[in-house]
Design a protein around this motif. Structure first.
Motif, PDB file in Angstrom:
ATOM      1  N   ARG A   1      44.439 -69.518  25.160  1.00  0.00           N
ATOM      2  CA  ARG A   1      44.364 -70.936  25.309  1.00  0.00           C
ATOM      3  C   ARG A   1      43.356 -71.519  24.001  1.00  0.00           C
ATOM      4  O   ARG A   1      42.705 -70.773  23.483  1.00  0.00           O
TER       5      ARG A   1
ATOM      6  N   ASP B   1      39.020 -63.463  32.126  1.00  0.00           N
ATOM      7  CA  ASP B   1      38.719 -63.416  33.531  1.00  0.00           C
ATOM      8  C   ASP B   1      38.006 -61.890  33.959  1.00  0.00           C
ATOM      9  O   ASP B   1      37.050 -61.936  34.650  1.00  0.00           O
TER      10      ASP B   1
ATOM     11  N   ARG C   1      36.139 -73.327  26.531  1.00  0.00           N
ATOM     12  CA  ARG C   1      36.972 -72.308  26.051  1.00  0.00           C
ATOM     13  C   ARG C   1      38.126 -73.096  25.279  1.00  0.00           C
ATOM     14  O   ARG C   1      38.513 -72.268  24.190  1.00  0.00           O
ATOM     15  N   ASP C   2      38.474 -74.156  25.774  1.00  0.00           N
ATOM     16  CA  ASP C   2      39.568 -74.905  25.061  1.00  0.00           C
ATOM     17  C   ASP C   2      39.058 -75.115  23.530  1.00  0.00           C
ATOM     18  O   ASP C   2      40.150 -75.014  22.726  1.00  0.00           O
TER      19      ASP C   2
ATOM     20  N   ASP D   1      35.790 -74.349  31.063  1.00  0.00           N
ATOM     21  CA  ASP D   1      37.018 -74.518  30.659  1.00  0.00           C
ATOM     22  C   ASP D   1      37.071 -75.217  29.344  1.00  0.00           C
ATOM     23  O   ASP D   1      37.885 -74.983  28.542  1.00  0.00           O
ATOM     24  N   LYS D   2      36.115 -76.358  29.159  1.00  0.00           N
ATOM     25  CA  LYS D   2      36.266 -77.140  27.915  1.00  0.00           C
ATOM     26  C   LYS D   2      35.932 -76.377  26.825  1.00  0.00           C
ATOM     27  O   LYS D   2      36.408 -76.294  25.703  1.00  0.00           O
TER      28      LYS D   2
ATOM     29  N   GLU E   1      43.785 -65.136  28.547  1.00  0.00           N
ATOM     30  CA  GLU E   1      43.163 -65.582  30.075  1.00  0.00           C
ATOM     31  C   GLU E   1      42.731 -64.096  30.815  1.00  0.00           C
ATOM     32  O   GLU E   1      41.880 -64.326  31.523  1.00  0.00           O
TER      33      GLU E   1
ATOM     34  N   PRO F   1      32.670 -74.756  36.396  1.00  0.00           N
ATOM     35  CA  PRO F   1      33.932 -74.358  35.927  1.00  0.00           C
ATOM     36  C   PRO F   1      34.717 -75.236  34.934  1.00  0.00           C
ATOM     37  O   PRO F   1      35.344 -74.865  34.050  1.00  0.00           O
TER      38      PRO F   1
END
Length: 378
Positions: A373, A133, A116-117, A113-114, A129, A109
């Motif tokens: 994001r 999801d 995606r950022d 997230d990294k 977002e 996870p």
């Protein structure tokens, strides 16, 4: 005498127009139902029950959406959580789609997230977002995912990063690294154009064309070159041909399965599209018909933030029954039947294409903008 004839003609036209409006209003009022969100991340109400029944009966379900909202992914999630699908086909290129799928399956996870950022707009519609999801839920449910679209101008660095991992050619790897660096530097200069339109990109692609590359590399680079040409020359017809080509390539994998397509509303009508071309929705409808199966075409729209009712004038006949915050499911088939029997004439050509091309219109009184994001757009 001439004045009298003109007056009579004017009255006849006015009466005809009034009669047509009254007929359309009457048909709409008899063929809609409502539904609303519940606490279980799905919906309740007659409208939802009706839509579920229709979705179950059809082999391919095509959602024509308003992009970048929170409500459309919610609606799509509710569909896949309640009805089993084999395949999901979306408006993102196949290479970005495959990369994101692999990342979801392999990264923790925190790592995801990294990714995606750092990727930001390179993820195309999945930078939002709620869209991401939804996509992750589809991956987690082991639904096969196929991207069918040109490569986004924002996705070049992501594509080159993956080509570095795939390539066996040392010189090619070095060129890909240079292209990533040059593209990143290009972004920081606040240019009004994109790296793909630069002389450096042309030179690097020329150098790559002389190297011994894998078939997979050649395919991706050719797709990137085509996407560049489509953006530069705005060849809408060729873009639609390419999308349909990508879908046809995967036909053996989806023609006898349960499929969910999600594209912009322009692409999904079963007849002529809203942009005066026979688009993907028409192709899928014909393929299903040729295989003695059915397709269901659902358009999803609503009042977006900042819009007024005047901006939705095209849908005013439907809005006369919208009285609350419920979602509204309008069955368009009776309207289409009235047009076919020449009982109803719709003056607005786009509205006529919507009625003829879609089975249902889902109207959402309030559409909220999805939050993004990661890196900002170019």
């Amino acid at each position: 005498m001439k004045k009298t004839n003109l007056l009579i003609l004017t009255l006849l036209i006015a009466n005809f127009s009034y009669a047509q409006t009254t007929l359309m209003d009457s048909i709409i009022q008899k063929n809609y139902s409502t539904f609303k969100k519940n606490k279980n991340n799905t919906f309740e109400g007659k409208g939802w029950d009706t839509l579920q029944d229709e979705i179950i009966k059809n082999n391919s379900v095509l959602l024509g959406e308003s992009h970048f909202t929170n409500e459309v992914p919610y609606f799509t999630n509710a569909i896949i959580n309640n009805i089993k699908f084999d395949n999901y086909i979306l408006e993102i290129d196949p290479y970005t789609t495959n990369t994101i799928t692999k990342k979801i399956k392999s990264l923790s996870p925190a790592e995801l997230d990294k990714f995606r950022d750092e990727s930001g707009s390179a993820l195309s519609f999945l930078k939002g977002e709620t869209e991401f999801d939804l996509f992750k839920n589809i991956v987690d449910q082991n639904i096969n995912i196929y991207g069918a679209e040109q490569i986004s101008l924002f996705s070049d660095q992501l594509l080159f990063s993956e080509l570095i991992k795939q390539s066996k050619n040392t010189k090619a790897k070095e060129i890909y690294k240079q292209m990533i660096a040059n593209s990143a530097a290009y972004d920081t200069k606040n240019n009004s154009t994109f790296y793909l339109f630069s002389d450096d990109f042309v030179a690097k692609m020329s150098a790559l064309s002389t190297l011994n590359l894998s078939a997979n590399e050649k395919e991706q680079l050719a797709a990137l070159q085509l996407s560049k040409e489509l953006y530069l020359n705005r060849i809408h017809g060729l873009r639609i041909q390419y999308i349909k080509h990508l879908v046809i390539e995967k036909l053996p994998e989806w023609k006898n399965k349960k499929n969910l397509f999600k594209y912009g509303a322009n692409h999904m009508p079963k007849g002529e599209s809203l942009m005066e071309i026979f688009d993907l929705g028409n192709l899928v409808a014909n393929i299903e018909e040729a295989n003695y199966r059915k397709s269901l075409h659902i358009m999803i729209t609503g009042k977006e933030e900042g819009e007024t009712l005047a901006d939705l004038d095209q849908y005013k006949a439907f809005l006369t029954v919208v009285k609350d915050d419920n979602w509204y499911a309008f069955d368009l088939r009776p309207l289409k039947q009235a047009i076919s029997k020449k009982k109803l004439k719709v003056e607005d050509l786009t509205l006529e294409r919507i009625i003829k091309g879609y089975d249902y219109l889902v109207y959402i009184p309030t559409l909220t903008k999805a939050q993004n994001r990661g890196k900002k757009d170019h």
